[in-house]
Scaffold this active site. Sequence first.
Site, PDB file in Angstrom:
ATOM      1  N   ASN A  42      36.546 -55.951   2.788  1.00 35.08           N
ATOM      2  CA  ASN A  42      38.371 -55.878   2.742  1.00 35.08           C
ATOM      3  C   ASN A  42      38.077 -54.697   2.400  1.00 35.08           C
ATOM      4  O   ASN A  42      38.239 -54.247   0.775  1.00 35.08           O
ATOM      5  CB  ASN A  42      39.578 -56.596   2.855  1.00 35.08           C
ATOM      6  CG  ASN A  42      39.468 -57.706   1.657  1.00 35.08           C
ATOM      7  OD1 ASN A  42      38.701 -57.688   0.935  1.00 35.08           O
ATOM      8  ND2 ASN A  42      40.466 -58.017   1.436  1.00 35.08           N
ATOM      9  N   ILE A  43      39.077 -53.986   2.505  1.00 33.11           N
ATOM     10  CA  ILE A  43      39.334 -52.561   1.843  1.00 33.11           C
ATOM     11  C   ILE A  43      40.969 -51.816   1.880  1.00 33.11           C
ATOM     12  O   ILE A  43      41.256 -51.693   3.300  1.00 33.11           O
ATOM     13  CB  ILE A  43      38.027 -51.046   2.249  1.00 33.11           C
ATOM     14  CG1 ILE A  43      36.539 -51.820   2.237  1.00 33.11           C
ATOM     15  CG2 ILE A  43      39.137 -50.586   1.569  1.00 33.11           C
ATOM     16  CD1 ILE A  43      36.284 -50.388   2.635  1.00 33.11           C
ATOM     17  N   GLU A  44      41.329 -52.665   1.221  1.00 31.29           N
ATOM     18  CA  GLU A  44      42.895 -52.074   1.155  1.00 31.29           C
ATOM     19  C   GLU A  44      42.828 -50.506   0.846  1.00 31.29           C
ATOM     20  O   GLU A  44      42.589 -50.134  -0.086  1.00 31.29           O
ATOM     21  CB  GLU A  44      43.544 -52.935   0.787  1.00 31.29           C
ATOM     22  CG  GLU A  44      43.814 -54.130   0.736  1.00 31.29           C
ATOM     23  CD  GLU A  44      44.404 -54.971  -0.521  1.00 31.29           C
ATOM     24  OE1 GLU A  44      44.410 -56.628   0.154  1.00 31.29           O
ATOM     25  OE2 GLU A  44      45.043 -54.862  -1.681  1.00 31.29           O
ATOM     26  N   CYS A  55      39.266 -54.966   7.375  1.00 36.73           N
ATOM     27  CA  CYS A  55      38.910 -56.103   7.336  1.00 36.73           C
ATOM     28  C   CYS A  55      37.674 -56.576   6.909  1.00 36.73           C
ATOM     29  O   CYS A  55      36.746 -55.458   8.010  1.00 36.73           O
ATOM     30  CB  CYS A  55      39.194 -57.641   8.343  1.00 36.73           C
ATOM     31  SG  CYS A  55      41.612 -57.344   8.850  1.00 36.73           S
ATOM     32  N   GLU A  57      35.695 -58.299   8.554  1.00 36.45           N
ATOM     33  CA  GLU A  57      34.855 -58.975   9.310  1.00 36.45           C
ATOM     34  C   GLU A  57      34.788 -57.749  10.620  1.00 36.45           C
ATOM     35  O   GLU A  57      33.737 -56.835  11.311  1.00 36.45           O
ATOM     36  CB  GLU A  57      35.478 -59.592  10.719  1.00 36.45           C
ATOM     37  CG  GLU A  57      35.757 -60.422   9.662  1.00 36.45           C
ATOM     38  CD  GLU A  57      37.398 -61.054   9.006  1.00 36.45           C
ATOM     39  OE1 GLU A  57      38.008 -60.521   7.856  1.00 36.45           O
ATOM     40  OE2 GLU A  57      37.299 -62.368   8.990  1.00 36.45           O
ATOM     41  N   CYS A  90      41.419 -62.564  10.795  1.00 33.46           N
ATOM     42  CA  CYS A  90      43.042 -62.277  11.796  1.00 33.46           C
ATOM     43  C   CYS A  90      43.140 -62.089  12.992  1.00 33.46           C
ATOM     44  O   CYS A  90      42.079 -61.566  13.961  1.00 33.46           O
ATOM     45  CB  CYS A  90      43.580 -61.330  10.841  1.00 33.46           C
ATOM     46  SG  CYS A  90      42.834 -59.476  11.655  1.00 33.46           S
ATOM     47  N   CYS A  93      40.721 -58.855  14.806  1.00 37.17           N
ATOM     48  CA  CYS A  93      39.769 -58.837  13.977  1.00 37.17           C
ATOM     49  C   CYS A  93      39.088 -60.420  15.184  1.00 37.17           C
ATOM     50  O   CYS A  93      38.035 -60.392  16.001  1.00 37.17           O
ATOM     51  CB  CYS A  93      39.102 -59.656  13.046  1.00 37.17           C
ATOM     52  SG  CYS A  93      38.660 -58.836  11.561  1.00 37.17           S
TER      53      CYS A  93
HETATM   54 ZN    ZN Z   1      41.432 -58.767  10.786  1.00 33.08          ZN
END
Ligand code: ZN
Length: 131
Positions: A42-44, A55, A57, A90, A93
């Site tokens: 995941n990359i914010e 995310c 995935e 989520c 995803c």
């Molecule tokens: Zn997700």
Amino acid sequence: MTNIELLEYAKKARENAQVDLSGFKVGAALLLKSGEVICGCNIEDPSGIGITNVCAERCAIIKALSEGQRDFDKIAVVGGADKLIFCPPCGACRQYLQSWCPDIKIILSDNETIKEYSIKDLLPHSFNEEF
Ligand code: ZN
């Protein structure tokens, strides 16, 4: 490849998560039917604009699609802040998995127990090609 082996790839990918805002690191390992593994994390967005976060995935799936890969077998996902917890995909995803790999197996683990789901388990009555 066993689920345990694929989960190890996901744990390694999790180390690259960019999560300065939440501290919640997620790693995903996507096993192709060819045997190749494509990982994601995941990359914010440092701006804090949530809609631009990616995310793990979707990161892995986009990497695979961008390399011309479409034949997916299973995806392992691990996540958590300090320790691993069950980290199901989520909603976004789940739809992505339904759209791009509706037959994929989803492997989750909290580092003690392993659970396996289909996308039909996680997203029943989903929007799909029938519509
Ligand atoms: Zn997700």
